[in-house]
Design a protein around this motif. Structure first.
Motif, PDB file in Angstrom:
ATOM      1  N   MET A 185      41.527  35.114  37.210  1.00  0.00           N
ATOM      2  CA  MET A 185      41.857  35.062  35.783  1.00  0.00           C
ATOM      3  C   MET A 185      40.593  34.730  35.024  1.00  0.00           C
ATOM      4  O   MET A 185      39.627  34.223  35.593  1.00  0.00           O
ATOM      5  N   THR A 186      40.606  35.045  33.731  1.00  0.00           N
ATOM      6  CA  THR A 186      39.507  34.623  32.874  1.00  0.00           C
ATOM      7  C   THR A 186      40.080  33.714  31.792  1.00  0.00           C
ATOM      8  O   THR A 186      41.173  33.951  31.275  1.00  0.00           O
ATOM      9  N   ARG A 229      46.141  23.367  39.766  1.00  0.00           N
ATOM     10  CA  ARG A 229      46.977  24.352  40.475  1.00  0.00           C
ATOM     11  C   ARG A 229      46.181  25.056  41.579  1.00  0.00           C
ATOM     12  O   ARG A 229      46.657  26.011  42.154  1.00  0.00           O
ATOM     13  N   GLY A 230      44.940  24.627  41.825  1.00  0.00           N
ATOM     14  CA  GLY A 230      44.157  25.196  42.918  1.00  0.00           C
ATOM     15  C   GLY A 230      43.128  26.234  42.524  1.00  0.00           C
ATOM     16  O   GLY A 230      42.444  26.789  43.386  1.00  0.00           O
ATOM     17  N   TYR A 231      42.980  26.508  41.245  1.00  0.00           N
ATOM     18  CA  TYR A 231      41.966  27.471  40.785  1.00  0.00           C
ATOM     19  C   TYR A 231      40.617  26.785  40.704  1.00  0.00           C
ATOM     20  O   TYR A 231      40.533  25.588  40.436  1.00  0.00           O
ATOM     21  N   ARG A 232      39.566  27.556  40.957  1.00  0.00           N
ATOM     22  CA  ARG A 232      38.206  27.013  40.934  1.00  0.00           C
ATOM     23  C   ARG A 232      37.346  27.803  39.963  1.00  0.00           C
ATOM     24  O   ARG A 232      37.415  29.031  39.897  1.00  0.00           O
ATOM     25  N   ARG A 233      36.531  27.069  39.238  1.00  0.00           N
ATOM     26  CA  ARG A 233      35.573  27.696  38.332  1.00  0.00           C
ATOM     27  C   ARG A 233      34.514  28.400  39.163  1.00  0.00           C
ATOM     28  O   ARG A 233      34.061  27.869  40.167  1.00  0.00           O
ATOM     29  N   THR A 234      34.099  29.580  38.719  1.00  0.00           N
ATOM     30  CA  THR A 234      33.073  30.322  39.450  1.00  0.00           C
ATOM     31  C   THR A 234      31.717  30.276  38.755  1.00  0.00           C
ATOM     32  O   THR A 234      30.709  30.607  39.372  1.00  0.00           O
ATOM     33  N   GLY A 235      31.705  29.918  37.473  1.00  0.00           N
ATOM     34  CA  GLY A 235      30.466  29.969  36.703  1.00  0.00           C
ATOM     35  C   GLY A 235      30.115  31.379  36.250  1.00  0.00           C
ATOM     36  O   GLY A 235      29.132  31.572  35.544  1.00  0.00           O
ATOM     37  N   GLU A 271      35.250  32.600  31.392  1.00  0.00           N
ATOM     38  CA  GLU A 271      34.831  32.217  32.734  1.00  0.00           C
ATOM     39  C   GLU A 271      35.893  32.686  33.731  1.00  0.00           C
ATOM     40  O   GLU A 271      37.089  32.537  33.511  1.00  0.00           O
ATOM     41  N   LEU A 272      35.422  33.230  34.833  1.00  0.00           N
ATOM     42  CA  LEU A 272      36.314  33.673  35.907  1.00  0.00           C
ATOM     43  C   LEU A 272      36.750  32.476  36.735  1.00  0.00           C
ATOM     44  O   LEU A 272      35.921  31.696  37.210  1.00  0.00           O
ATOM     45  N   LEU A 273      38.071  32.322  36.901  1.00  0.00           N
ATOM     46  CA  LEU A 273      38.651  31.328  37.792  1.00  0.00           C
ATOM     47  C   LEU A 273      39.313  32.069  38.940  1.00  0.00           C
ATOM     48  O   LEU A 273      39.899  33.134  38.744  1.00  0.00           O
ATOM     49  N   VAL A 274      39.229  31.508  40.152  1.00  0.00           N
ATOM     50  CA  VAL A 274      39.724  32.179  41.349  1.00  0.00           C
ATOM     51  C   VAL A 274      40.513  31.179  42.206  1.00  0.00           C
ATOM     52  O   VAL A 274      40.139  30.014  42.314  1.00  0.00           O
TER      53      VAL A 274
END
Length: 176
Positions: free
Chosen positions: A124-125, A140-146, A169-172
């Motif tokens: 998601m962005t 919820r378990g999403y991580r910032r990718t930078g 920012e892309l979150l994964v």
């Protein structure tokens, strides 16, 4: 809060209700009743009927619609992108925010992406200055990718920015 929910794919007949829901969750004074408002950073529209209909009609996309007692109370977009799914257009009625409904919907979206498409990750962005929202996704378990992409300044289909530092920012999250 989550009793009596029905999950289904949106149809053309849902477009007006979905646009109203999405707008109410993010823009204008009505959005201030919830905590996901973007009213302080963006004015104008969040989406329009054409944008919602495009998601509904796309063969690789679903607009998961959540109803309670026949009323549309939430939605989210799921898009199949190879080994991952994209999560977007997430909206919960402002009067229902903060009670756990969002957690239930995102869990259902992740389950659906995993089981329907075999997705191994959800992407998601999020507008990078939305710290509270990003923190909610991190829980919820999403991580910032930078990894950042520019905000589409000048394209009012995405709103009218009220500041000059907006970017996505892309979150994964792995879907184990």
């Amino acid at each position: 809060m989550t009793a009596g929910l029905t999950f289904r794919d949106a149809t053309d007949a849902d477009v007006d209700a979905l646009v109203a829901l999405i707008e109410s969750a993010y823009r204008g004074d009505s959005s201030r009743a919830g905590w996901t408002t973007e009213a302080d950073i963006l004015e104008g529209q969040r989406t329009d009927p054409d944008g919602v209909l495009q998601v509904i009609k796309s063969p690789d996309s679903r607009l998961l619609t959540v109803e309670r007692e026949g009323e549309v109370v939430a939605c989210c977009q799921l898009e199949h992108r190879g080994d991952h799914a994209y999560f977007g257009m997430f909206a919960v009625s402002p009067r229902l925010q903060g009670g756990g409904l969002g957690k239930v919907i995102i869990a259902e979206a992740e389950r659906t992406a995993r089981e329907t498409w075999g997705a191994t990750e959800m992407h998601m962005t999020v507008i990078s200055v939305r710290n509270d929202l990003i923190a909610w996704y991190e829980r919820r378990g999403y991580r910032r990718t930078g990894r950042m992409t520019p905000f589409p300044y000048g394209d009012e289909r995405f709103g009218v920015p009220q500041r000059e530092d907006l970017q996505f920012e892309l979150l994964v999250k792995p879907l184990g």
